[in-house]
Design a protein around this motif. Structure first.
Motif, PDB file in Angstrom:
ATOM      1  N   LEU A 140      -3.834  11.042  31.270  1.00 55.61           N
ATOM      2  CA  LEU A 140      -2.745  10.761  32.202  1.00 55.61           C
ATOM      3  C   LEU A 140      -1.390  10.765  31.500  1.00 55.61           C
ATOM      4  N   THR A 141      -1.375  10.358  30.235  1.00 54.00           N
ATOM      5  CA  THR A 141      -0.131  10.393  29.479  1.00 54.00           C
ATOM      6  C   THR A 141       0.231  11.819  29.101  1.00 54.00           C
ATOM      7  N   ALA A 142      -0.785  12.655  28.859  1.00 53.55           N
ATOM      8  CA  ALA A 142      -0.535  14.004  28.364  1.00 53.55           C
ATOM      9  C   ALA A 142      -0.214  15.009  29.465  1.00 53.55           C
ATOM     10  N   ILE A 143      -0.702  14.795  30.681  1.00 51.81           N
ATOM     11  CA  ILE A 143      -0.431  15.740  31.764  1.00 51.81           C
ATOM     12  C   ILE A 143       1.053  15.704  32.107  1.00 51.81           C
ATOM     13  N   PRO A 144       1.697  16.875  32.256  1.00 51.76           N
ATOM     14  CA  PRO A 144       3.118  16.884  32.622  1.00 51.76           C
ATOM     15  C   PRO A 144       3.361  16.180  33.957  1.00 51.76           C
ATOM     16  N   SER A 145       4.383  15.338  33.996  1.00 46.67           N
ATOM     17  CA  SER A 145       4.815  14.677  35.219  1.00 46.67           C
ATOM     18  C   SER A 145       6.328  14.553  35.179  1.00 46.67           C
ATOM     19  N   GLY A 146       6.944  14.474  36.344  1.00 44.09           N
ATOM     20  CA  GLY A 146       8.396  14.358  36.398  1.00 44.09           C
ATOM     21  C   GLY A 146       9.059  15.716  36.256  1.00 44.09           C
ATOM     22  N   ARG A 147      10.158  15.740  35.527  1.00 44.42           N
ATOM     23  CA  ARG A 147      10.905  16.985  35.346  1.00 44.42           C
ATOM     24  C   ARG A 147      10.270  17.848  34.254  1.00 44.42           C
ATOM     25  N   LEU A 148      10.247  19.154  34.497  1.00 47.40           N
ATOM     26  CA  LEU A 148       9.644  20.078  33.546  1.00 47.40           C
ATOM     27  C   LEU A 148      10.483  21.339  33.476  1.00 47.40           C
ATOM     28  N   ALA A 149      10.905  21.718  32.269  1.00 46.23           N
ATOM     29  CA  ALA A 149      11.603  22.985  32.096  1.00 46.23           C
ATOM     30  C   ALA A 149      10.608  24.123  32.277  1.00 46.23           C
TER      31      ALA A 149
END
Length: 272
Positions: A140-149
């Motif tokens: 859960l910490t490693a999966i991208p969340s929020g803003r992503l370039a």
């Protein structure tokens, strides 16, 4: 009966509630100056934080036995919403003394330390070839969340050298439509770059170890991230410690929601 949907923020909230002393704890990253560095905890266990650094949720329980150790943490005096890491060198005694560092909810420090721990745990898992499940909190910490370039290639979250049997599936949805589904077991989670195009707002769903988790990704123009990183690096260009410069950059990006970018900076910075 359907299982409750757990989101990433609620998981962190539950963690804080289940560990009432966490806000007063003193998480840190520590790295030996050379191979002579040894750190010992209260139970007598000795670790060698060189050439790879280590992290701990409460570094007041650790002390330097031999050698010199650089300790990276947030000072208790920082109360701003962007609490930046600081570094001190310790030749003997506790890594952190007194009340310790800033509260866990100060700025991006909580997520920053989670990302540091996750990066270190992930690297150790891949090197050791553990056959155990990757661990729910790590994923859960490693999966991208929020803003992503917007990335130029697929994003990959490693789970281990063997297929993780706890992974049932990982899905991406765009505008309510399923666009990607990866069944388990698998050695990694893969987010195809074809779906991570600027302007897209995607929802991800992870079914892991009998639990369902969800999160959201907002994909942005990568030029925005590049410009912001340059601005932040200008603010810390006089800092002589290269690792501290990068951790401060990562902390600022975490605070602004660019967690994946911060994770990549941490990963590169902590490589031996």
């Amino acid at each position: 009966m359907k299982r409750p949907i757990r989101t990433q923020p609620s998981l962190l909230a539950l963690l804080l509630l289940s560990l009432p002393g966490l806000a007063a704890a003193s998480a840190c990253l520590y790295k030996g100056a050379d191979a002579s560095a040894r750190v010992i905890n209260r139970s007598g266990e000795i670790t060698t934080p060189f050439p790879e650094p280590l992290s701990a949720p409460d570094c007041r329980r650790l002390r330097v036995a031999t050698g010199e150790v650089a300790v990276y943490a947030v000072a208790a005096s920082h109360a701003s919403t962007q609490a930046a890491p600081e570094m001190r060198r310790v030749n003997s005694g506790a890594l952190i003394v007194g009340a310790g560092n800033a509260p866990a909810d100060a700025g991006g420090m909580t997520q920053l330390m989670q990302q540091i721990k996750s990066v270190l745990d992930g690297g150790q898992r891949l090197r050791s070839g553990s056959s155990r499940g990757a661990n729910e909190d790590y994923i859960l910490t490693a999966i991208p969340s929020g803003r992503l370039a917007e990335p130029q290639a697929d994003l990959v979250v490693p789970l281990g050298q063997t297929a993780d049997a706890d992974l049932a599936s990982f899905e991406l949805s765009l505008k309510g439509k399923l666009v990607h589904r990866q069944p388990g077991p698998a050695q990694e989670l893969r987010l195809p770059a074809a779906h991570l195009q600027r302007g897209n707002m995607l929802q991800w769903t992870l079914n892991y170890a009998g639990q369902r988790h969800q999160g959201q990704i907002v994909v942005e123009d990568p030029a925005l991230l590049t410009q912001r990183k340059q601005e932040l690096l200008q603010l810390s260009q006089l800092e002589p410690d290269p690792l501290l410069r990068q951790l401060r950059l990562a902390a600022a990006l975490v605070d602004e929601g660019q967690v994946w970018a911060a994770r990549e900076i941490i990963r590169i910075s902590l490589a031996p």
